[in-house]
Design an enzyme around this catalytic site. Structure first.
Site, mmCIF file in Angstrom:
data_model
loop_
_atom_site.group_PDB
_atom_site.id
_atom_site.type_symbol
_atom_site.label_atom_id
_atom_site.label_comp_id
_atom_site.label_asym_id
_atom_site.label_seq_id
_atom_site.Cartn_x
_atom_site.Cartn_y
_atom_site.Cartn_z
ATOM 1 N N CYS B 140 27.498 55.029 80.168
ATOM 2 C CA CYS B 140 26.210 53.649 80.110
ATOM 3 C C CYS B 140 25.242 54.002 81.116
ATOM 4 C CB CYS B 140 27.065 52.549 80.263
ATOM 5 S SG CYS B 140 28.397 52.886 81.406
ATOM 6 N N HIS B 219 26.236 46.798 85.522
ATOM 7 C CA HIS B 219 25.863 47.311 85.886
ATOM 8 C C HIS B 219 24.796 46.908 86.737
ATOM 9 C CE1 HIS B 219 29.033 50.336 85.382
ATOM 10 N NE2 HIS B 219 28.661 51.033 84.604
#
Lengths: 345, 345
Positions: B140, B219
């Site tokens: 990711c 994130h």
């Protein structure tokens, strides 16, 4: 088609608008907000006519690219009923406008019972709401407790109920709120939840206490019920299975936290991962003689949304029979339970 | 119709299965898992044929009410390609099975580059993946960095890139993981992200560092880029607008945290509130002479899902042109951007 005006396009308001739009006998004639944000701009994507609270608010909303049709007062006169989900304080002022315009209105959880004189929770008191002009949908926590009590009542004669509420710290986007890492007891007497339940179900003997924790996912309730005679787990499980808007989950099947409950509703592709049901952990239900304890999960953002839709039908007299009204809402929204006893409501 | 087998029905696997099912040139021939949980049972609701890893696993899954068609080895021989999202260690063993069965396969983020010898990120190296038999979709974080670098590259000649990664503590349901209330620096040299980017874009000068925090939402990256000549903010904003799978959000419009970014995608009714795009805060972009700094949000659960679909088309040679392949994926999944330059890929 009944014209529903949504005042407030925040956590509850945006969900009620979506739920109303799914019904075949009502439509969203407008939503009113003040914030010039990308989250309110979603009302444009949904094709809900968007209204601002003041010319200044509208100017700022338009500056940020939102399409605004006009002001609150422009649209209020067209509405058949208003669902107000504005912040407390704002709602208090709005209520005067609705009274003046002679519009039936619904207010939500955080407001006082006295503002409308009637507090609504579908499974418990739908019939009493038929034809009334104003009501308050009880809060997420009270909605959950009322549903669970309706189920518990169907299993035997209750003597006493005590519920501990472990509250989420804040809704996900309320980033100015805590706690980040503390547990905050609700002080100054019993929590307000038990008295709030009594505005809907006055005959229940119930007390409550609450703490606030560092989660944004959901509330958790730990409920203790004492019956007047011995009870068994099978009867309780069956009562929950037969009650609409309650589901059973299980740690044995991997649903070991509120995160797992919500993940299940993400996977089910519920809009916004909303869980409109109360989710009771089947393997949390402990019984000894007259007493049972159980733990359940309450999705604070979503749980009272079906009740808002039901209240519209009750107040405007569209449907007097709770079984028909509630199952209609549930079918349209996608939470209808084949095995539940809607007819017993 | 290409038959895609999903091995692993966890955070990434379940999303890839849904994404594959949306395409008109491929189908999910099966999903394989081992867990007898309500979350894996969702595969039954989706009508994905479900397979267990062993007779014991299957017995336990069936005991918990899951419908299981057979074992991993039963279905592997029918598949045209495998997308493996199993935990590291399990994947290492699975790879041997795919090699033995001569099945093209895709592995995901946590795995090593060396396992496949090719690391894939659609915007950066789609063409090189055409016809290959095995690939790794980068993580990711690396997927996000690669997309941002593709955009940054289109705005000028870069000299140096430095990225700080503020990692979410764990995915929402990983309730055994911390931190609850700490910030954990990644120690022992630069973080692995910069070298990982170089497996896809070897010519970029890049370094990285990371810390892990108490959030399960996403994130956040803080990226600093230095160009060989002065740059301006308008050029950067335009580069981001023209790059597929990147969107701009703004604090001025109320998107002031990763919670707000994810709330926006809940409101947009994305499945599981998935944000497949990188969301860059437009008002985080600061520029001085040759240097720019920006902050963006990476939805770890979802971002690399479109890349998995693209990789299937590239590897099987279904589509050699990245512009056609990537826009096809984006249209089918619902993230196609009218104003983006797919043709420049």
């Amino acid at each position: 088609m009944v014209k529903v005006l949504g005042v407030g396009y925040g956590v509850v308001g945006k969900r009620v608008a979506d739920a109303v739009a799914l019904q075949d006998d009502m439509e969203v004639c407008g939503v009113v907000d003040v914030a010039p944000t990308s989250l309110v701009a979603v009302a444009n994507e949904r094709k809900f006519p968007l209204y601002g609270t003041s010319p200044e608010a509208i100017a700022q909303m338009r500056k940020n690219g939102l399409k605004v049709e006009g002001t609150f007062s422009d649209i209020l006169k067209d509405a058949d009923i208003v669902v107000d989900t504005a912040p407390t304080g704002v709602t208090a002022k709005n209520v005067l406008l609705y009274e003046e315009a002679r519009k039936p209105f619904i207010i939500n959880g955080g407001e006082k019972h006295e503002t409308t004189g009637f507090s609504f929770s579908s499974l418990a008191n739908y019939r009493e709401a038929v034809g009334i002009k104003k009501t308050r949908i009880v809060s997420c926590n009270t909605t959950a407790i009322c549903r669970v009590l309706v189920a518990l009542k169907s299993a035997g004669v209750m003597d006493d109920v005590y519920v501990n509420i472990v509250r989420r710290g804040a809704d996900p986007v309320k980033t100015s709120s805590g706690p980040i890492n503390a547990i905050i007891p609700v002080l100054g007497g019993f929590s307000h939840h038990a008295p709030d339940v009594k505005t809907v179900m006055p005959d229940i003997r119930i007390s409550s206490a609450a703490v606030k924790v560092s989660s944004t996912l959901s509330h958790i309730h730990i409920l203790k019920v004492t019956y007047k005679s011995p009870i068994n787990k099978t009867a309780l499980v069956e009562a929950f299975e037969k009650t609409p808007r309650i589901i059973l989950v299980s740690g044995e099947k991997g649903i070991t936290s509120n995160a797992h409950v919500l993940e299940l509703f993400r996977d089910k592709l519920r809009p916004r991962n909303d869980m409109w049901e109360v989710a009771i952990w089947e393997d949390s239900i402990s019984v000894e003689e007259n007493t049972a304890v159980l733990i359940y999960c309450v999705h604070m953002e979503a749980i009272a949304v079906p009740e808002n839709v039901d209240a519209i039908r009750a107040m405007l007299g569209i449907e007097k029979n709770p079984a028909i009204a509630i199952s209609k809402t549930d079918k349209a929204m996608g939470l209808y339970q084949e095995n539940a006893n809607y007819d017993k409501l």
